[in-house]
Design an enzyme around this catalytic site. Structure first.
Site, mmCIF file in Angstrom:
data_model
loop_
_atom_site.group_PDB
_atom_site.id
_atom_site.type_symbol
_atom_site.label_atom_id
_atom_site.label_comp_id
_atom_site.label_asym_id
_atom_site.label_seq_id
_atom_site.Cartn_x
_atom_site.Cartn_y
_atom_site.Cartn_z
ATOM 1 N N TYR A 1 17.024 30.521 6.508
ATOM 2 C CA TYR A 1 15.891 31.317 6.966
ATOM 3 C C TYR A 1 15.912 31.473 8.485
ATOM 4 O O TYR A 1 16.139 30.519 9.224
ATOM 5 C CB TYR A 1 14.578 30.659 6.553
ATOM 6 C CG TYR A 1 14.264 30.777 5.090
ATOM 7 C CD1 TYR A 1 14.075 32.021 4.499
ATOM 8 C CD2 TYR A 1 14.141 29.643 4.292
ATOM 9 C CE1 TYR A 1 13.775 32.134 3.151
ATOM 10 C CE2 TYR A 1 13.836 29.739 2.946
ATOM 11 C CZ TYR A 1 13.665 30.994 2.386
ATOM 12 O OH TYR A 1 13.374 31.096 1.050
ATOM 13 N N LYS B 1 0.841 -1.198 0.000
ATOM 14 C CA LYS B 1 0.000 0.000 0.000
ATOM 15 C C LYS B 1 0.877 1.248 0.000
ATOM 16 O O LYS B 1 2.083 1.181 0.186
ATOM 17 C CB LYS B 1 -0.925 -0.009 1.219
ATOM 18 C CG LYS B 1 -0.191 -0.003 2.546
ATOM 19 C CD LYS B 1 -1.148 -0.115 3.716
ATOM 20 C CE LYS B 1 -0.375 -0.106 5.043
ATOM 21 N NZ LYS B 1 -1.260 -0.156 6.207
#
Length: 358
Positions: A255, A35
């Protein structure tokens, strides 16, 4: 030229891991759980590498149809079952088994018109309390399924463990006992064991095991590593250095100027970021692998890049490969450092990451 970032998938590792799990559960058939796009490894990539698996477990009908379209002939099982009555003719047409876990599914099976019966695995809630019929409901539900002409006989039986990834937690024994008592004497296959069950709870192995994360070389247990069980990581997540810069002491990077160098050093900029699925919350010090050694992430992970401290005397150069996780740097270690689980890391890669058989 190889793309980057890329997830290199090792067919030999996948095959090794299947063999290890077979050795762990010699009396059981193996339903390889593929899956979530084969746990991020590529659905058809994995299925084609695991041609010796006895079946495949999936979460969505679309995944099963993709396998059938790709030529996979093995048994397929929808682990969450079908969601709509219109799914049922597709199960029949493509020979797909389904889990049944809820009253609404039983009603759809009783009302639909089908050209042949569907193979059903009845899910018992033995203690996880997520999906499945309760012990109190079991006898009534089982009788309804037996009476339904749209259901092939025998009905197979399954449950799912809540705490099998905690080897010292005896709740798994409680679940096994509840399931075995409820289903004693009934025909059909039984399946209880996920990866942790197969590796740590041999009494749970039953007719089928349903390994997921272990097939990809990863341990399901916190603080453990798949290599401790003879498993080999099947995914190498690789990017490269796109810049190498001299960096002065007391200067920040990234940042928010989140990190500041304590001494002169060399920084490397790696072409991968949260836009590729690498977690933005990876803290300072999270390791990556460059030219045979671990080096730490510094500063914040940005959308397309992250920065690493290569060290004062580094000779790394632009174009050098960087391993984010894989055979030289276990994904379990990276996940623990970030504060998540390996399942999340390997399944959250975005389409910008090329997934290719190595």
């Amino acid at each position: 030229m190889k793309p980057f970032p890329r997830a290199e998938i090792s067919s030999s590792a996948l095959q090794n891991n299947l063999a290890v799990l077979r050795q762990q559960a010699r009396a059981s058939q193996v339903m390889a759980v593929v899956k979530a796009n084969g746990y991020g490894h590529g659905l058809l990539n994995v299925a084609n590498c695991l041609v010796n698996a006895d079946g495949f477990g999936l979460a969505r009908l679309e995944e099963a149809l993709e396998l059938r379209a790709g030529g996979v002939k093995a048994r397929l099982l929808l682990l969450e079952g079908f969601f709509r009555s219109t799914d049922l003719p597709l199960l029949v047409a493509h020979d797909i088994d389904t889990v049944v876990h809820h009253e609404s599914q039983i009603e759809m099976l009783e009302q639909v018109k089908l050209t042949k019966p569907v193979t059903v695995w009845l899910k018992v809630d033995s203690g996880m309390h997520r999906l499945g019929v309760t012990p109190e409901q079991f006898a009534t539900v089982y009788a309804r399924l037996m009476a339904c002409p749209n259901i092939a006989k025998p009905i197979h039986l399954m449950t799912h463990f809540a705490c099998a990834d905690e080897p010292d937690n005896h709740y798994t024994d409680v679940q096994m006992a509840a399931f075995n008592e409820l289903t004693a004497g009934l025909p059909g296959f039984r399946t209880l064991a996920n990866s942790a069950g197969a590796l740590y709870w041999p009494k749970s192995q039953g007719d089928w095991i349903r390994p997921g994360i272990a097939l990809y070389g990863v341990s399901p247990v916190a603080g453990d590593c798949g290599t401790n069980h003879g498993l080999i990581p099947a995914m190498n997540l690789v990017s490269r250095l796109i810049a190498v810069r001299d960096h002065k002491a007391n200067q920040p990077v990234g940042y928010g100027c989140y990190w500041t160098a304590k001494q002169d050093t060399r920084l490397g900029v790696v072409a991968i970021g949260y836009g590729d699925g690498y977690p933005r919350n990876a803290p300072e010090g999270t390791p990556v692998w460059v030219n045979g050694r671990r080096v730490p992430i510094v500063g914040r992970v940005s959308m397309d890049m992250l920065t690493v401290d290569l060290g004062q005397d580094a000779t790394d150069k632009v174009g050098d490969d960087v391993l984010l996780w894989g055979q030289d740097l276990p994904v379990e270690e990276v996940a623990e450092r970030i504060g998540t689980i390996a399942y999340e890391l390997v399944t959250k890669l975005t389409p910008r990451v090329a997934v290719c058989l190595a």
